[in-house]
Motif scaffolding. Structure first.
Motif, PDB file in Angstrom:
ATOM      1  N   GLY A   1      -6.327  78.683 -29.025  1.00 55.16           N
ATOM      2  CA  GLY A   1      -5.635  78.547 -30.300  1.00 55.16           C
ATOM      3  C   GLY A   1      -6.594  78.352 -31.459  1.00 55.16           C
ATOM      4  O   GLY A   1      -6.407  78.921 -32.543  1.00 55.16           O
ATOM      5  N   LEU A   2      -7.639  77.578 -31.240  1.00 58.31           N
ATOM      6  CA  LEU A   2      -8.635  77.344 -32.293  1.00 58.31           C
ATOM      7  C   LEU A   2      -9.410  78.619 -32.625  1.00 58.31           C
ATOM      8  O   LEU A   2      -9.684  78.902 -33.801  1.00 58.31           O
ATOM      9  N   ILE A   3      -9.757  79.396 -31.587  1.00 62.89           N
ATOM     10  CA  ILE A   3     -10.465  80.665 -31.814  1.00 62.89           C
ATOM     11  C   ILE A   3      -9.607  81.604 -32.657  1.00 62.89           C
ATOM     12  O   ILE A   3     -10.078  82.212 -33.629  1.00 62.89           O
ATOM     13  N   ILE A   4      -8.332  81.711 -32.301  1.00 54.18           N
ATOM     14  CA  ILE A   4      -7.413  82.584 -33.041  1.00 54.18           C
ATOM     15  C   ILE A   4      -7.258  82.112 -34.476  1.00 54.18           C
ATOM     16  O   ILE A   4      -7.356  82.894 -35.428  1.00 54.18           O
ATOM     17  N   LEU A   5      -7.016  80.830 -34.652  1.00 52.29           N
ATOM     18  CA  LEU A   5      -6.775  80.291 -35.991  1.00 52.29           C
ATOM     19  C   LEU A   5      -7.989  80.484 -36.898  1.00 52.29           C
ATOM     20  O   LEU A   5      -7.860  80.905 -38.057  1.00 52.29           O
ATOM     21  N   LEU A   6      -9.171  80.218 -36.376  1.00 51.93           N
ATOM     22  CA  LEU A   6     -10.389  80.338 -37.176  1.00 51.93           C
ATOM     23  C   LEU A   6     -10.627  81.771 -37.623  1.00 51.93           C
ATOM     24  O   LEU A   6     -10.751  82.058 -38.820  1.00 51.93           O
ATOM     25  N   PHE A   7     -10.665  82.701 -36.678  1.00 57.02           N
ATOM     26  CA  PHE A   7     -10.994  84.081 -37.015  1.00 57.02           C
ATOM     27  C   PHE A   7      -9.915  84.745 -37.870  1.00 57.02           C
ATOM     28  O   PHE A   7     -10.216  85.490 -38.800  1.00 57.02           O
ATOM     29  N   PHE A   8      -8.641  84.471 -37.548  1.00 61.75           N
ATOM     30  CA  PHE A   8      -7.583  85.171 -38.270  1.00 61.75           C
ATOM     31  C   PHE A   8      -7.398  84.665 -39.693  1.00 61.75           C
ATOM     32  O   PHE A   8      -6.940  85.412 -40.554  1.00 61.75           O
TER      33      PHE A   8
END
Length: 512
Positions: A135-142
């Motif tokens: 979830g953190l990877i998705i939130l950061l990049f997006f």
């Protein structure tokens, strides 16, 4: 920048208003059909394969297909088509091998509606480590990815209407957020489908009309498709490009491998594979593949033809000029303005806006799901009513959009450099793990976590170094994630029998 007559501006604005009203109407229609939380997030798993295919394609391609690719080919020739070839191949493989199993498995794995929740449920991870990290990877990049789309919207407004960058950026952002905020996944999917159709028509119509125009002005087919190698044109600095039609010219084999490697990214793009989860059934993946890959291949062909036609058009047409005389990314826009009536040109030019908005909307929705479904619900409170989660998801859409808009207020933000880097990050972090989750029953939580983190870190580090000039970072990132995932999985405890039974059941369901 070349200025447009007032009457042309008026026609362009009429076309833009028609388009934006259509998007708002579709968003309102999606809102009326969205009553439950899973409908807001994945449309209640009732998406028609045609809608799934075109919405996935439109959310993927963005303005690169209409501006970046034609400009690159115009300048350098067909050695720039390797990315397109890799993307078409990757899309076909993704639909063939990921779509049917992911649709069946996400339903069996406690009705998972996001990539992080699927990984957690598939591996019975009670630590929440996989879900939170993903979830953190998705939130950061997006968040940065959405911001880059808003920057593109502002630039579109500047180049098409000669307007203020900030006004254009905020207008594009506001309309996109509006239909995403209220309509959710259905609104995003329906608008993306319409936007995909607009892009398809535009990319085939503009080069076709350009070729007809050139033939009517004394050129032949052989002239058009050999011109760049025999005659100087604006993008060639006054010299013929002898190797223009040679895809292997001036490009090392390792660079070709890196460009083809773009196709690996499909296996890990959350905003694309969520469409697979939303299909009516696993068997719909076959029809979706035909629509999606067919659409993409024809759009890529149209993009190449735009570049080939433009080399002759701008060199032989009096008073025709290219607005962007450095990277030549406006050749599609400039040919359209010259060849068509202003109203038709305005409608065609909305294809670029469609590409930008379709990508922003899909990324906003996935980002909000990461914040609410994978972080808040998983770690803070999982006992609220579904309608409360839907309200929180809408708040999350607005919040992420505001942060992205603040970043995008500076048009020169370095976030634009993160677009290809984010594609590699997602592909490396999630691609190997998702494929293993679908096809390798031995996969366990430690292996999945190690592979996901390794892919993200290697891709990030490689992309920030000079090594990315030679080899695109997704290739080493994907490879490293795969190797580490396998080693850690084999070195740690096997999954229990219940996990293996679910795996076998999902595999059988995908074949039904």
């Amino acid at each position: 920048m070349r200025s447009c007559p007032v009457d042309q501006h008026t026609w362009f604005i009429i076309a833009l208003v028609i388009y934006l009203l259509l998007m708002v109407y579709i968003g309102w229609t999606g809102w009326k059909k969205t009553a439950e939380y899973d409908e807001y997030m994945i449309g209640g798993r009732g998406l028609h394969p045609f809608v799934a295919a075109l919405s996935a394609g439109a959310s993927d391609m963005s303005g690169w297909l209409l501006m970046g690719l034609p400009g690159a080919i115009y300048l350098s020739g067909l050695n720039q088509t390797w990315i397109a070839i890799g993307l078409v191949a990757g899309a076909w493989l993704n639909w063939k091998f990921t779509a049917p199993r992911l649709r069946s498995y996400t339903k069996i794995a406690r009705n998972s509606i996001t990539v992080p929740s699927f990984l957690e449920n598939r591996l019975h991870d009670t630590s929440k480590m996989l879900r939170v990290a993903a979830g953190l990877i998705i939130l950061l990049f997006f968040t940065f990815y959405v911001s880059s789309g808003m920057v593109a919207g502002g630039r579109y407004w500047e180049s098409t209407f000669g307007g203020n960058y900030l006004v254009g950026m905020l207008l594009v952002a506001a309309i996109t957020v509006a239909y995403t905020l209220f309509g959710g996944f259905l609104a995003v999917s329906y608008t993306d489908t319409v936007q995909g159709i607009i892009m398809f028509i535009a990319l085939l119509t503009v080069p076709a009309v350009g070729i007809i125009y050139l033939i009517n002005n004394g050129n032949s087919f052989s002239d058009i498709f050999s011109f760049a190698a025999n005659n100087p044109y604006p993008g060639s600095e006054g010299q013929p490009v002898e190797t223009f039609f040679d895809p292997f010219a001036g490009i090392p084999l390792i660079t070709i491998i890196g460009l083809l490697g773009w196709g690996l990214g499909y296996f890990g793009q959350p905003h694309i594979i969520v469409r697979f989860m939303a299909l009516r059934s696993a068997k719909d993946a076959t029809e979706g593949r035909r629509w999606g890959v067919g659409w993409q291949a024809l759009c890529m062909l149209g993009s190449v033809l735009v570049a080939l036609t433009a080399t002759v058009f701008f060199a032989t047409t009096p008073d025709a000029s290219v607005t962007d005389a450095s990277s030549y990314e406006t050749i599609f826009l400039d040919m359209t303005r010259i060849l068509f009536h202003p109203l038709i040109a305005g409608l065609i030019l909305t294809a670029v806006l469609a590409a930008i908005m379709s990508t922003i909307s899909s990324q906003l929705l996935v980002s909000s799901s990461a914040l609410i479904e994978d972080l808040f619900k998983a770690t803070v409170n999982k006992s609220l009513r579904p309608k409360t989660y839907m309200t929180l998801s809408r708040v999350a859409v607005a919040l992420i959009a505001i942060i992205a808009a603040i970043i995008a207020a500076n048009p020169n933000s370095s976030i634009l450099d993160l677009v290809g880097f984010a594609w590699a990050g997602f592909g490396s972090a999630f691609g190997p793990v998702l494929l293993a989750a679908l096809y390798w029953s031995r996969l366990n939580t430690p292996g999945a976590a190690a592979g996901m983190i390794t892919g993200a870190v290697v891709s990030f580090a490689w992309g920030m170094s000079s090594l990315s000039d030679t080899l695109y970072e997704i290739v080493p990132g994907f490879a490293a994630a795969t190797v580490v995932m396998i080693i850690v999985t084999l070195a740690t405890k096997e999954p229990n029998e219940k996990i293996k039974e679910e795996f076998d059941h999902a595999a059988k369901q995908a074949l039904v």
